[in-house]
Write a protein that holds these residues in place. Structure first.
Motif, PDB file in Angstrom:
ATOM      1  N   SER A 104      -3.226   2.670  -2.229  1.00 35.85           N
ATOM      2  CA  SER A 104      -1.932   3.063  -2.798  1.00 35.85           C
ATOM      3  C   SER A 104      -1.542   4.470  -2.398  1.00 35.85           C
ATOM      4  O   SER A 104      -2.392   5.294  -2.016  1.00 35.85           O
ATOM      5  N   PHE A 105      -0.241   4.754  -2.518  1.00 35.41           N
ATOM      6  CA  PHE A 105       0.311   6.051  -2.104  1.00 35.41           C
ATOM      7  C   PHE A 105       1.308   6.536  -3.160  1.00 35.41           C
ATOM      8  O   PHE A 105       2.188   5.789  -3.607  1.00 35.41           O
ATOM      9  N   VAL A 126       3.212   1.813  -4.100  1.00 38.18           N
ATOM     10  CA  VAL A 126       3.842   3.048  -3.647  1.00 38.18           C
ATOM     11  C   VAL A 126       4.774   3.564  -4.735  1.00 38.18           C
ATOM     12  O   VAL A 126       5.557   2.802  -5.321  1.00 38.18           O
ATOM     13  N   GLN A 150      -0.607   0.629   4.735  1.00 38.73           N
ATOM     14  CA  GLN A 150       0.067   1.778   5.339  1.00 38.73           C
ATOM     15  C   GLN A 150       1.428   1.394   5.911  1.00 38.73           C
ATOM     16  O   GLN A 150       2.363   2.190   5.880  1.00 38.73           O
ATOM     17  N   TRP A 207       3.656   1.271   2.822  1.00 35.35           N
ATOM     18  CA  TRP A 207       4.006   2.611   2.328  1.00 35.35           C
ATOM     19  C   TRP A 207       5.248   3.157   3.039  1.00 35.35           C
ATOM     20  O   TRP A 207       6.075   3.833   2.422  1.00 35.35           O
TER      21      TRP A 207
END
Length: 578
Positions: free
Chosen positions: A200-201, A213, A255, A258
């Motif tokens: 997660s980001f 995200v 990624q 994200w």
């Protein structure tokens, strides 16, 4: 505008900058901010460790200095002990030669501490550098107050974690970057106050989230979709995150996901009037990267703790420092330091001094502890010292050190890269200002050739896909790094799984790594933004209370214009996330 004498590019010195230079009594810089940073980083050896022998007690030690540097190295206990006096190596000033040449003759004579770590606070952590207050840590560099942590950099107040970069107050974390106060978090970036979060980001106050995200105080979400607890647990189990193959695929998927969501133009908390990235609790702080509790300062990087006040061009350490210009690894009460490297323990009023502790009113000294009015380690009276300081500054301007490329170093400039005792490729400069071996040698930078030859017993491709299939026999293997043939960075080419590593992977149900610790470090580093800023405009074109069409707010950001991420100003980001 000023032309940088190193890269020949233009840079601007602001009116406030001149005020600082006048206050600390140094001339304005002749190097641009980027070249000044590169110059300091080329003196910062974080990861290059070598086998040496303490030249006092003869104990086998690990040192940042390779034997071919030609300097004297003591173990931490001997260096801090009373069995020697740096004043015994004193030199007289020779006004027929550049002062910096004389200073680094002295540097090679005076014993240096083997690592940049306070040994009395390092318990079972002898392979850690740029560190203090660590227990049972291994290859953990640039950190403090850590326990049972391995293979990390920029780690503070954390425990029971591995392969982490730029984190504070984290526990049971793996492969995370720039996270704060997280627990059982893996393969994530820029998360704060999170528990049980993976891939997660930009999450804040979340728990039980996967591949998400920009969520705030959410639970049981997968790729930003809400699930019940039962659905979440079943879905998570189906991902098979105990498989190396599945993790590689999920990393790529996460990624890519994200990038579809906006990012705030910088990562920071509780700041006012700042620019840079990874900043906490600071005000009037500009061009700052990786720092906390900063005030009225500029051009800073990697300052672990504050307060930091009225400091320009400083890299690494911190802890209650004030009025410093061009400092590296200075901290713990340092005050009024000019071009200092490792000035510690309330050292003050120091010019061009190296590894001094509790010293004051010194110029060009090395290794002194609790001394005053010294030049090149020679003791003087107060009057003699003050007269000589003025004369030396004039001499440094009239007869500057000139490097092999013709660049001049007058009073106020930091040490030339060509005098650094470290190979350029083993310093932090190589991570942010990459040079090939040919480029580095053309500039007369020292280069450390790779001499690693291991008897590899198994290749990374032959490792079991899941940790439950790995027996204790793996501890006896020398594993070939998966990137050994193609890595441009300082690949170790091979690595071992230590008993503590195997215990951690089993506890976290994580597969064995395929890369050596250095290559894993560089992989994480590539996910961080550079130590550089670009002027950009918010990319938001949605209707928000403060704008109806495209947002017109401009800012400085470490996201370059050509990058694919969607970058928002703070107000637009808050509208989207909160």
């Amino acid at each position: 505008k000023v032309v940088c004498q190193n890269c020949k590019g233009d840079f601007i010195i602001e009116p406030d900058d001149f005020g600082f230079y006048e206050k600390i009594k140094v001339p304005p810089p002749t190097f641009c901010p980027e070249c000044r940073l590169q110059r300091r980083l080329a003196w910062r050896n974080e990861r290059g460790l070598h086998n040496r022998e303490c030249e006092l007690c003869k104990k086998k030690i690990i040192s940042v200095y390779n034997a071919d540097v030609g300097n004297t190295v003591y173990c931490d206990k001997c260096w801090w002990g009373d069995g020697w006096d740096a004043g015994d190596y004193a030199m007289d000033i020779d006004f027929s030669r550049p002062f910096l040449s004389q200073l680094f003759e002295l540097f090679k004579k005076v014993p240096a501490t083997n690592l940049f770590a306070f040994g009395t606070t390092m318990i079972n952590s002898q392979y850690c550098n740029l560190a203090n207050d660590m227990r049972n840590c291994y290859l953990l560099h640039d950190g403090t107050f850590a326990e049972n942590v391995a293979y990390g950099s920029g780690v503070f107040h954390s425990k029971d974690s591995q392969d982490i970069t730029m984190v504070r107050k984290c526990e049971l974390c793996y492969d995370v970057i720039t996270c704060i106060n997280c627990y059982n978090t893996t393969f994530s970036q820029q998360c704060e106050d999170c528990v049980d979060v993976h891939f997660s980001f930009g999450l804040k106050g979340c728990n039980n989230c996967f591949g998400c995200v920009n969520l705030h105080k959410q639970s049981y979400c997968i790729f930003n979709e809400q699930y019940t607890r039962e659905e979440y647990d079943a879905k998570l189990k189906s991902f098979g995150m105990d498989s190396h193959k599945n993790i590689v695929a999920m990393k790529e998927k996460a990624q890519d996901f994200w990038k579809k969501f906006p990012r705030k133009y910088y990562f920071g908390v509780q700041n006012h009037d700042v620019s840079g990235d990874y900043i906490e609790r600071s005000k009037n702080a500009h061009f700052v990267f990786g720092a906390a509790n900063v005030e009225d300062s500029k051009f800073l990087s990697f300052l672990s703790n504050g307060p930091v006040k009225t400091v320009y061009d400083m890299t690494h350490y911190g802890d209650n420092i004030e009025l410093i210009h061009e400092g590296l690894q200075c901290g713990d009460g340092a005050y009024n330091i000019k071009s200092g490297w490792c000035n510690w323990n309330n050292s003050k009023n120091a010019h061009y001094s190296v590894t001094i502790s509790g010293a004051s009113d010194v110029f060009g000294c090395v290794g002194l502890k609790k001394k005053q009015y010294c030049i090149l380690n020679r003791q003087y009276t107060k009057d003699e010292y003050e007269k000589l300081v003025s004369k030396i500054i004039e001499h440094m301007n009239d007869m500057p050190y000139i490097d092999k490329r013709g660049v001049e170093y007058r009073y106020g400039e930091f040490f030339p890269i060509e005098l650094s005792p470290f190979g350029y490729n083993e310093t932090t400069a190589q991570e942010y200002f990459f040079q090939s071996e040919t480029e580095a040698k053309e500039k007369n930078f020292r280069w450390r050739p790779k001499k690693r030859q291991y008897n590899i017993t198994t290749e990374a491709a032959d490792l079991p896909d899941k940790i439950k299939l790995a027996s204790d026999a793996i501890l006896d293997e020398v594993i070939g790094c998966e990137h050994a043939e193609k890595c441009q960075e300082d690949c170790m080419s091979a690595f071992r799984i230590l008993p503590e590593d195997l215990k951690f992977y089993r506890r976290m149900n994580l597969p064995l790594p395929r890369l050596c610790p250095n290559c894993r470090h560089y992989q994480r580093l590539k996910l961080r933004n550079p130590l550089e800023l670009w002027h950009r405009q918010c990319m938001c074109d949605k209707k928000h209370p403060h704008h109806k069409e495209k947002c017109e707010i401009e800012f400085e950001t470490s996201y370059a214009p050509e990058r694919p991420e969607i970058i928002y100003c703070e107000r637009c980001y808050q509208q989207e996330v909160y």
